[in-house]
Design a protein around this motif. Structure first.
Motif, PDB file in Angstrom:
ATOM      1  N   ASP A 476      -4.521  35.705 -18.077  1.00  0.00           N
ATOM      2  CA  ASP A 476      -4.542  34.522 -17.217  1.00  0.00           C
ATOM      3  C   ASP A 476      -4.014  33.295 -17.952  1.00  0.00           C
ATOM      4  O   ASP A 476      -3.336  32.444 -17.359  1.00  0.00           O
ATOM      5  N   ARG A 481       1.895  28.173 -16.233  1.00  0.00           N
ATOM      6  CA  ARG A 481       3.207  27.538 -16.401  1.00  0.00           C
ATOM      7  C   ARG A 481       3.014  26.200 -17.138  1.00  0.00           C
ATOM      8  O   ARG A 481       3.101  25.109 -16.559  1.00  0.00           O
ATOM      9  N   THR A 519       4.402  31.661 -15.597  1.00  0.00           N
ATOM     10  CA  THR A 519       4.863  31.741 -14.203  1.00  0.00           C
ATOM     11  C   THR A 519       3.933  31.079 -13.182  1.00  0.00           C
ATOM     12  O   THR A 519       4.340  30.888 -12.029  1.00  0.00           O
ATOM     13  N   LEU A 520       2.693  30.738 -13.543  1.00  0.00           N
ATOM     14  CA  LEU A 520       1.741  30.256 -12.545  1.00  0.00           C
ATOM     15  C   LEU A 520       1.316  28.817 -12.808  1.00  0.00           C
ATOM     16  O   LEU A 520       0.801  28.500 -13.882  1.00  0.00           O
ATOM     17  N   ASP A 521       1.530  27.975 -11.823  1.00  0.00           N
ATOM     18  CA  ASP A 521       1.029  26.600 -11.926  1.00  0.00           C
ATOM     19  C   ASP A 521      -0.487  26.606 -11.772  1.00  0.00           C
ATOM     20  O   ASP A 521      -1.027  27.323 -10.915  1.00  0.00           O
ATOM     21  N   MET A 526      -8.987  28.572  -9.993  1.00  0.00           N
ATOM     22  CA  MET A 526      -8.036  29.592 -10.443  1.00  0.00           C
ATOM     23  C   MET A 526      -8.760  30.738 -11.157  1.00  0.00           C
ATOM     24  O   MET A 526      -9.679  30.532 -11.939  1.00  0.00           O
ATOM     25  N   SER A 541      -1.721  35.949  -4.603  1.00  0.00           N
ATOM     26  CA  SER A 541      -1.446  34.535  -4.789  1.00  0.00           C
ATOM     27  C   SER A 541      -2.731  33.722  -4.703  1.00  0.00           C
ATOM     28  O   SER A 541      -3.563  33.928  -3.816  1.00  0.00           O
ATOM     29  N   ARG A 542      -2.927  32.823  -5.653  1.00  0.00           N
ATOM     30  CA  ARG A 542      -4.023  31.866  -5.689  1.00  0.00           C
ATOM     31  C   ARG A 542      -5.402  32.520  -5.625  1.00  0.00           C
ATOM     32  O   ARG A 542      -6.334  32.008  -4.999  1.00  0.00           O
TER      33      ARG A 542
END
Length: 543
Positions: A476, A481, A519-521, A526, A541-542
């Motif tokens: 994680d 990102r 890759t993940l904002d 989260m 997603s999310r």
């Protein structure tokens, strides 16, 4: 030809004939004298071991959940390894002073197979073996403690001289008998154990075992790098907040990390973080540093000391440096980061919440054939009896936090969930809260320590209070990102000329791979309810 070679040749010929005959189609009603797996152990090693090694792997040590049996229902049925038709029931003795478990075994697949059971509750361990088709009984003359009747978890491990085994768990009053199916028998389980033990061996054999396990179960590639395998780092190019990801591939920690990687989907097993002081000196903050007493603690030590230890580490670590993105670095509050690091220095590693960063869902974080029944009943319950102090550190305090209770041991916690109508597997999924204080302070694993520092340093901005970093695994973390995304800005000493990686590999003979890197904002809540099933480790997603 020596007589021993003649004997081996005759054995080989007989073996080929037997295998050929037994490979023929046999009617369902016909019981053969023996099967291939029954005779393989007595055949020459040159024949038997290649076959056996292809039939079994380390994962075959783990059982599946099949069903549950209580005094109020009739019976349960399952297909075993030796005996294909099995039924079981349990009856409480008068005045609930004990119980009798009845196990009926029928339809053995051959004349030579046998089922070996190990029966265990959190209060006792015993065993029995079944060689004949009949009804067998196991008596519990009395309960060790009153709680054993209220929540007796009886684990029946069926190890067999064939291809399958069964593990059953009895919770006499509330949960009855939970049945688990193992994919291997006694022979297969022993071979699987042989497959597991090398994972922890500090040898080339152990390293190869870890690499093969990760290739098979996670799809890792371990592409060999060209020399040099070590980078000569210029500390001037390293900044506060730069992330260090470590993958150990042999020895005690190599074996542990391999299993951790498998269940979480992380392609690294340990982490640390870089810090620069006011004078420009480079330091490393790390949760999980072993001190002179053998304790795993949080430290901030000079870069040179950390790097020297890494170079001497006989677990053959592969190490990458993940520089923060310039925009993230610009808002990184170094003073706040140092303040947090100093406040945590000397505190113990975050064992309290280690497993809870992994378990987010009721069913989709357990690589088959693991499940919550096995994790709780086969691991937590037995370990609580064998190592009560260890279990209190690993999960008791964290589970009390989730219930809003204090001082309950595992069995009292389970009883409390029964009273409240909370399934235990759902209790495990309640998200960890960063502000929880344990008996020894706030609890942070290697990656939670770094991400907690990021929170203090402003990396997550306005959503910082909505992120529980103790819910993050290493995977994680490296998927965030927040890292450098322009290879031309990487330091000149980063990687060797053939690597072409998006980060800096500074040590290791194999190319580090971090699927999903950068890759993940970040977003609120989260990683609180994310699945992690191999080999794809698909992530909604999310989540």
């Amino acid at each position: 030809m020596p007589s021993s070679d003649h004997r081996r040749l005759r054995h080989a010929v007989v073996a080929c004939i037997v295998i050929a005959l037994l490979g023929c189609e046999v009617g369902e009603a016909l019981k053969v004298p023996f099967r291939v797996n029954d005779v393989l152990p007595v055949l020459p090693r040159q024949i038997s071991w290649p076959v056996l090694n292809n039939l079994h792997s380390a994962v075959d040590l783990l059982p599946y959940f099949v069903g549950s049996l209580t005094p109020s229902n009739a019976s349960i049925k399952w297909k075993g390894a030796c005996f294909y038709d099995n039924t079981a029931k349990i009856e409480l003795s008068p005045a609930s002073q004990g119980a009798v478990l009845f196990v009926k075994t029928e339809a053995a697949h051959s004349w030579t197979c046998m089922d070996l059971y190990v029966f265990a509750t959190p209060y006792r361990i015993t065993w029995d073996y079944y060689f004949s088709s009949r009804e067998h009984t196991l008596k519990f003359d009395s309960w060790e403690e009153p709680a054993e009747l209220e929540y007796v978890m009886l684990i029946l491990v069926l190890l067999l001289l064939a291809l399958n085994a069964v593990r059953s768990v009895v919770a006499v009053k509330q949960h009855g008998v939970s049945v688990f199916l193992m994919p291997s028998g006694m022979l297969g389980t022993l071979l699987s154990l042989i497959d597991v033990l090398p994972l922890f061996s500090n040898t080339g054999w152990g390293q190869n075992a870890n690499l093969e396990f990760l290739k098979k179960h996670m799809g890792a590639t371990f592409e060999k790098r060209n020399q040099p395998w070590r980078a000569y780092i210029d500390p001037a190019d390293v900044h506060s907040g730069d992330f260090l990801a470590v993958s150990k591939i042999r020895g005690r920690w190599g074996g542990f990390e391999t299993l951790e990687k498998w269940v979480t989907g992380s392609f690294a097993g340990h982490t640390a973080v870089c810090l620069k002081d006011e004078s420009g000196n480079l330091w490393v903050g790390e949760s999980g540093h072993e001190n002179e007493k053998g304790e795993e603690i949080i430290v901030v030590i000079p870069w040179e000391e950390w790097w020297e230890l890494a170079l001497k580490d006989n677990s053959n670590p592969q190490i990458v440096l993940l520089p923060l993105h310039p925009e993230i670095r610009a808002k990184f509050n170094n003073t706040a980061a140092w303040g947090y690091a100093r406040s945590m220095s000397g505190k113990p590693y975050g064992y309290h919440n280690m497993i809870f960063s992994w378990i987010d869902t009721v069913a989709d974080n357990y690589p088959p054939p693991l499940d919550a029944h096995l994790v709780v009943i086969s691991v937590m319950s037995m370990w609580t009896r064998l190592q009560p102090a260890y279990s209190a550190n690993m999960w008791n305090e964290a589970l009390n936090k989730r219930l809003g209770t204090e001082g309950l041991d595992l069995h009292d916690i389970i009883l409390e969930t029964e009273k409240r109508g909370i399934p235990f597997d759902e209790l495990l999924t309640i998200p960890e809260q960063d502000e929880w204080e344990y008996s020894d302070g706030k609890s942070t694993t290697c990656v939670a320590f770094i991400l907690s520092m990021y929170k203090e340093a402003g990396v997550f901005g306005p959503i910082s209070s909505s992120i529980q970093v103790t819910e993050f695994t290493i995977r994680d973390a490296y998927m965030l990102r927040i890292f450098e995304d322009n290879q031309t800005r990487l330091p000149r000493w980063c990687n060797n000329e053939n690597d072409q990686l998006p980060f800096c590999q500074i040590l290791g003979e194999y190319r580090m791979e971090l699927p999903g890197y950068n890759t993940l904002d970040p977003y609120a809540n989260m990683n609180e309810y994310c699945p992690s099933l191999p080999p794809i480790y698909d992530r909604p997603s999310r989540c």
